[in-house]
Structure formats: structure tokens, C-alpha cells
Design a protein around this motif. Structure first.
Motif, PDB file in Angstrom:
ATOM      1  N   LYS A  19      -7.553   7.942  -5.926  1.00  9.97           N
ATOM      2  CA  LYS A  19      -6.946   6.604  -5.948  1.00  9.97           C
ATOM      3  C   LYS A  19      -5.455   6.634  -6.296  1.00  9.97           C
ATOM      4  O   LYS A  19      -4.889   5.637  -6.738  1.00  9.97           O
ATOM      5  CB  LYS A  19      -7.672   5.693  -6.945  1.00  9.97           C
ATOM      6  N   TYR A  35       0.836  -1.191   0.000  1.00  9.46           N
ATOM      7  CA  TYR A  35       0.000   0.000   0.000  1.00  9.46           C
ATOM      8  C   TYR A  35       0.879   1.252   0.000  1.00  9.46           C
ATOM      9  O   TYR A  35       1.925   1.288   0.641  1.00  9.46           O
ATOM     10  CB  TYR A  35      -0.899   0.035   1.233  1.00  9.46           C
ATOM     11  N   ASN A  83     -12.127   1.307   0.923  1.00 12.79           N
ATOM     12  CA  ASN A  83     -11.145   0.260   1.209  1.00 12.79           C
ATOM     13  C   ASN A  83     -11.320  -0.252   2.643  1.00 12.79           C
ATOM     14  O   ASN A  83     -10.539   0.052   3.545  1.00 12.79           O
ATOM     15  CB  ASN A  83      -9.718   0.774   1.001  1.00 12.79           C
ATOM     16  N   ASP A 105      -3.264   4.927  -1.341  1.00  8.15           N
ATOM     17  CA  ASP A 105      -4.156   4.032  -0.603  1.00  8.15           C
ATOM     18  C   ASP A 105      -4.554   4.652   0.729  1.00  8.15           C
ATOM     19  O   ASP A 105      -5.645   4.396   1.248  1.00  8.15           O
ATOM     20  CB  ASP A 105      -3.469   2.686  -0.351  1.00  8.15           C
ATOM     21  N   SER A 116      -8.706   5.308   1.548  1.00  9.80           N
ATOM     22  CA  SER A 116      -9.779   5.440   0.572  1.00  9.80           C
ATOM     23  C   SER A 116     -11.091   4.978   1.214  1.00  9.80           C
ATOM     24  O   SER A 116     -11.126   3.968   1.921  1.00  9.80           O
ATOM     25  CB  SER A 116      -9.471   4.590  -0.656  1.00  9.80           C
TER      26      SER A 116
END
Length: 265
Positions: A100, A45, A235, A103, A232
């Protein structure tokens, strides 16, 4: 004769087929036993950070270090993922997450209702709070009420900037915006601005390590901000890893160890 020959040929064919069958099975077993076991790919990430924000993130000897950097690396170790840290301007961090391009992010990000509308925010990991900072020889500013007609230097996109805007409207103060913390500090030190607003632990650390800063903290804390890790909004997997990792670090003592490294016990 033909019958005898047929029997012999049949036996030979049967043996041949049997031999071929056993050989294929053995080869398969042999191949399977020599192949390395497949391992699950480790996720990586990308986290944004503002590297001008000691003691939470800053650059020293060509490396990025600080509380936030150590914290995300420790969480990654606990939860089994890899981290890439991407230094960038603070004002671009939230937009980069929503686009995006990142992360997540750790950058002394205050948990606010406004930010919750666009990004996910983890459980809090630090209680900060904003303070007024003036030049060390300033004796006229001690509270927000003293900001009438004054000049406030502030970094763009921060919770301090939002408060500065409020003070500007309420007290008729002029607000000057900067892209980074050092620039707004220097503006006050050079007497081009009367005051700035910064997170208490951050400015306390700066004054402690830089006796030539020419700055001092005045008055009580203006609020009680809590820092969170931004990700995000969709996520959920990463958010769970972060919250689980934070809990583990607090339980096993690593959390206290990280903070004491930079801020003392």
C-alpha cells in the motif's frame, strides 16, 4: 388601563418577534447565497515507474516523460483524478503496491498469471514481446539454443529475468542480475556478458536513438508479452477508472497520438 397597556405590550412583543424571525431567515438566505458551492474533492493516486525504460518512461531535462507517463496523465484527465509519479527500481514496484505504498504502477509491466496473484492488472495497452540482444559484432547467437555455456545479463524482477532463469537451467547458461537496464546493456557492450533479454520496442528505441550502443537484436521474438497497468488488488474503483480511461483514449485517438509521439506512425 391595565387591559389597554397589555394590548399595547402584546402588540409590541408580537411585532418584535416577527421582525426577529424575518431577519434570521434573510440572514440565513443571504449567508447561503454568498457561500461558494462545495466541490467534490479530487482523488490523487501515486503511481510507481522505472524511469530507465525508454520510450515508456525516462528522464529528460529534469522531467519524467515517456509513453507510460503520458498515458496515465491522459487517463487521469479523462477520469477526473490527479497523479503523482514516483520513480523507483523496477524490482520494488510490485512489493510497494502490495504494501500500500503505491496505488498503482506503469513500467512496461507484462501481464502474467504470477503477477495477477498479488496485484490487479488492467486491460492490456501494448503488445511487446521479448528479444535476444547481443553485441553488434556477435555472430554466434541467433536463437535460445545458442545460449549453451553463455552468460546472460538481465534486470531483476522482469519477465525477461524469468525467461533468463529458464534458459540458464535448460542450456547451462550463467545468469548475471542487474538493478537497471543500462547496466545490463553495458555488460553486453563491454563483452562481460554474451547476451541480454529485453522488450523488443524498448531495445529497438534505444538502438535507434543511440548509434553508439554497440547492440543489435537477433532472431524472432521469444514470446508475445502484453503490458498492463498494475493497481492494488482490492482497489476496484481505480481499476475501473483506468480501464474506462484506456477505452476512451483508444476511441478518441489520444492513445495513437501518444504512441506516435515516441515510436512514430
Amino acid at each position: 388601563m391595565k387591559k389597554g397597556l397589555s394590548i399595547v405590550l402584546g402588540t409590541v412583543i408580537a411585532l418584535s418577534l416577527s421582525a426577529c424571525g424575518n431577519g434570521a431567515t434573510t440572514a440565513n438566505k443571504s449567508t447561503d447565497s454568498t457561500q461558494p458551492a462545495q466541490t467534490k474533492a479530487v482523488k490523487k493516486y501515486t503511481f510507481g515507474t522505472d524511469a530507465t525504460y525508454p520510450p515508456f518512461e525516462f528522464q529528460k531535462d529534469g522531467k519524467y516523460i515517456g509513453i507510460d507517463i503520458d498515458l496515465i496523465n491522459a487517463i487521469a484527465k479523462e477520469e477526473g483524478f490527479e497523479v503523482e509519479v514516483k520513480p523507483m527500481n523496477f524490482k520494488g514496484i510490485i512489493p510497494a503496491i502490495t504494501a500500500k505504498q503505491l496505488d498503482g504502477a506503469l513500467a512496461g509491466i507484462s501481464i502474467t498469471d504470477e503477477r495477477k496473484q498479488v496485484v490487479g492488472l488492467s486491460d492490456s495497452y501494448y503488445q511487446a514481446g521479448l528479444s535476444l540482444i547481443v553485441r553488434e559484432d556477435n555472430t554466434t547467437i541467433k536463437t535460445p539454443e545458442d545460449l549453451k555455456g553463455k552468460v546472460i545479463a538481465i534486470k531483476k524482477g522482469t519477465s525477461g529475468a524469468k525467461l533468463a532463469d529458464e534458459y540458464g537451467k535448460k542450456y547451462g547458461a550463467q545468469v548475471k542480475y542487474f538493478d537497471d537496464s543500462p547496466s545490463m546493456y553495458q555488460e553486453v557492450a563491454n563483452k562481460n556478458a554474451d547476451v541480454t533479454i529485453e522488450d523488443f520496442p524498448v531495445i529497438s528505441y534505444k538502438i535507434a536513438v543511440d548509434p553508439n550502443s554497440k547492440l543489435k537484436v537477433v532472431g524472432d521474438r521469444l514470446n508475445s508479452d502484453f503490458y498492463g497497468i498494475a493497481v492494488s488488488k482490492d482497489n476496484e474503483e481505480l481499476m475501473k477508472k483506468i480501464n474506462d480511461g484506456l477505452k476512451k483514449l483508444k476511441d478518441n485517438g489520444k492513445y495513437d497520438e501518444i504512441f506516435s509521439t515516441y515510436m512514430g506512425k
